[in-house]
Design an enzyme around this catalytic site. Structure first.
Site, mmCIF file in Angstrom:
data_model
loop_
_atom_site.group_PDB
_atom_site.id
_atom_site.type_symbol
_atom_site.label_atom_id
_atom_site.label_comp_id
_atom_site.label_asym_id
_atom_site.label_seq_id
_atom_site.Cartn_x
_atom_site.Cartn_y
_atom_site.Cartn_z
ATOM 1 N N GLY A 101 0.795 -1.228 0.000
ATOM 2 C CA GLY A 101 0.000 0.000 0.000
ATOM 3 C C GLY A 101 0.825 1.275 0.000
ATOM 4 O O GLY A 101 0.384 2.313 0.493
ATOM 5 N N ASP A 149 -6.757 0.110 0.287
ATOM 6 C CA ASP A 149 -5.453 0.707 0.602
ATOM 7 C C ASP A 149 -5.645 2.099 1.186
ATOM 8 O O ASP A 149 -4.977 2.495 2.142
ATOM 9 C CB ASP A 149 -4.590 0.821 -0.665
ATOM 10 C CG ASP A 149 -4.054 -0.521 -1.126
ATOM 11 O OD1 ASP A 149 -4.598 -1.546 -0.694
ATOM 12 O OD2 ASP A 149 -3.104 -0.538 -1.925
HETATM 13 O O1 PMV Z 1 -1.832 -2.955 -5.014
HETATM 14 P P1 PMV Z 1 -1.937 -3.707 -3.754
HETATM 15 O O2 PMV Z 1 -0.981 -4.788 -3.714
HETATM 16 O O3 PMV Z 1 -1.928 -2.802 -2.601
HETATM 17 O O4 PMV Z 1 -3.355 -4.503 -3.768
HETATM 18 C C1 PMV Z 1 -4.550 -3.960 -3.391
HETATM 19 C C2 PMV Z 1 -5.561 -5.031 -3.148
HETATM 20 C C3 PMV Z 1 -6.368 -5.502 -4.350
HETATM 21 O O5 PMV Z 1 -7.472 -6.190 -3.781
HETATM 22 C C4 PMV Z 1 -5.585 -6.454 -5.236
HETATM 23 C C5 PMV Z 1 -6.868 -4.351 -5.215
HETATM 24 C C6 PMV Z 1 -7.928 -3.486 -4.551
HETATM 25 O O6 PMV Z 1 -8.106 -2.362 -5.023
HETATM 26 O O7 PMV Z 1 -8.573 -3.918 -3.585
#
Ligand code: PMV
Length: 311
Positions: A101, A149
């Site tokens: 994140g 995030d």
């Molecule tokens: O980009 P990351 O690794 O922080 O993934 C976020 C989580 C996901 O579920 C893959 C995407 C989302 O927007 O929820």
């Protein structure tokens, strides 16, 4: 002017959270710190944990990846100071683009620092301008993100996140997690698009996986509240299996999970978008797991939830 945004660890439910299934996320006390100094020209310098300069963007150094400057421009627009110039220093306490994140954390850090500059006081955690600015800048990084995030970066703590619904805090007993970066991260937008396409081709099968993960999330919430690390570990192993089935794991992520389990972890899974990036393991004792990963040149750290992290 300073601002901070929390990095995050998704304990269970990544990817399916995009499609409305709940997920469990922890906003960490490590993240990204932004320092803004009004200046006559624009400079943006990014430092890693050890103080080393990772890269800079200024008149002599055009951005290699325009998303950061697009996000920063969006944040300035939201605060109606599009032409203000700053020397920006970003201190990263987590790796960039590895599923922890970092992009939401740096957007929150920048938006909070800018709010402090504009208002002369620190903004409230739920300041609507920060929320709006970060939503827009996350769009620059991730396309159609679920918002998980951003919620973790802005509010911190441990909670159940469901797209479009209020956060449900989890009052966890202390629980120790070990985290390593198994490989360079992949594009979240590409990973999300991959899952979406698989979901459209195999509606029934992916529907079963979504229902399974929803059940794991519910059980994991109870395990966190009772401090049942062994059950949480088993649930995380099951979630990793479902993420393998969704097609977002890689041999490097699987191997890092195996290393963790062999070194005593109670369970391990990829965390975040997958395709590379990080693995999270639940454990009684993090040192043997961290040592095993580091012996394979994988950078690693541990966190305890339910103590300071979820306060
Ligand atoms: O980009 P990351 O690794 O922080 O993934 C976020 C989580 C996901 O579920 C893959 C995407 C989302 O927007 O929820």
């Amino acid at each position: 002017m300073h601002g901070f945004g929390s990095a995050k660890l998704i304990l269970l439910g990544e990817h399916v959270v995009v499609h409305g299934v709940p997920a469990i996320v922890a906003g960490l006390t490590r993240g990204v710190r932004a320092t803004l100094t009004p200046s006559h020209d624009d400079t943006l310098i990014v430092h890693t944990d050890d103080g080393a300069e990772l890269f800079r963007v200024d008149a002599d150094h055009p951005p290699r990846d325009p998303r950061l400057t697009t996000a920063w421009a969006h944040i300035r627009d939201t605060f109606s100071v599009p032409d203000a110039r700053f020397h920006v220093r970003l201190d990263l306490e987590v790796p960039l683009g590895a599923g922890l994140g970092s992009s939401a954390a740096l957007s929150v850090a920048l938006a909070r620092a800018l709010a402090t500059h504009v208002d002369g006081v620190e903004p409230a955690r739920n300041d609507p301008r920060v929320t709006l600015a970060v939503a827009g800048s996350e769009g620059a990084f991730h396309g159609h993100a679920s918002g998980i995030d951003q919620a973790a970066a802005q509010f911190g703590g441990l909670f159940v996140f469901t797209r479009g619904a209020p956060r449900i805090p989890i009052h966890a007993k202390p629980i120790t997690l070990a985290v390593c970066q198994a490989a360079p991260g992949a594009s979240t937008a590409d990973q999300v698009a991959f899952v979406r396409a698989r979901r459209e081709r195999h509606t029934v099968a992916v529907g079963h996986l979504e229902a399974m993960i929803a059940g794991l999330v519910e059980d994991a919430r109870r395990a966190l509240e009772t401090g049942d690390a062994a059950t949480l570990g088993e649930l995380m192993d099951l979630n990793h299996g479902a993420l393998v089935a969704l097609g977002v794991s890689t041999p490097a992520l699987d191997l890092a999970c195996h290393h963790a389990r062999e070194a005593g972890a109670l369970g391990a899974k990829l965390t975040g978008a997958g395709g590379g990036g990080c693995v999270v393991a639940v454990c009684d004792e993090p040192e043997p797991i961290l040592a095993r990963w580091r012996a394979h040149d994988l950078p690693a750290f541990s966190v305890t939830l339910g103590a300071s992290e979820s306060a």
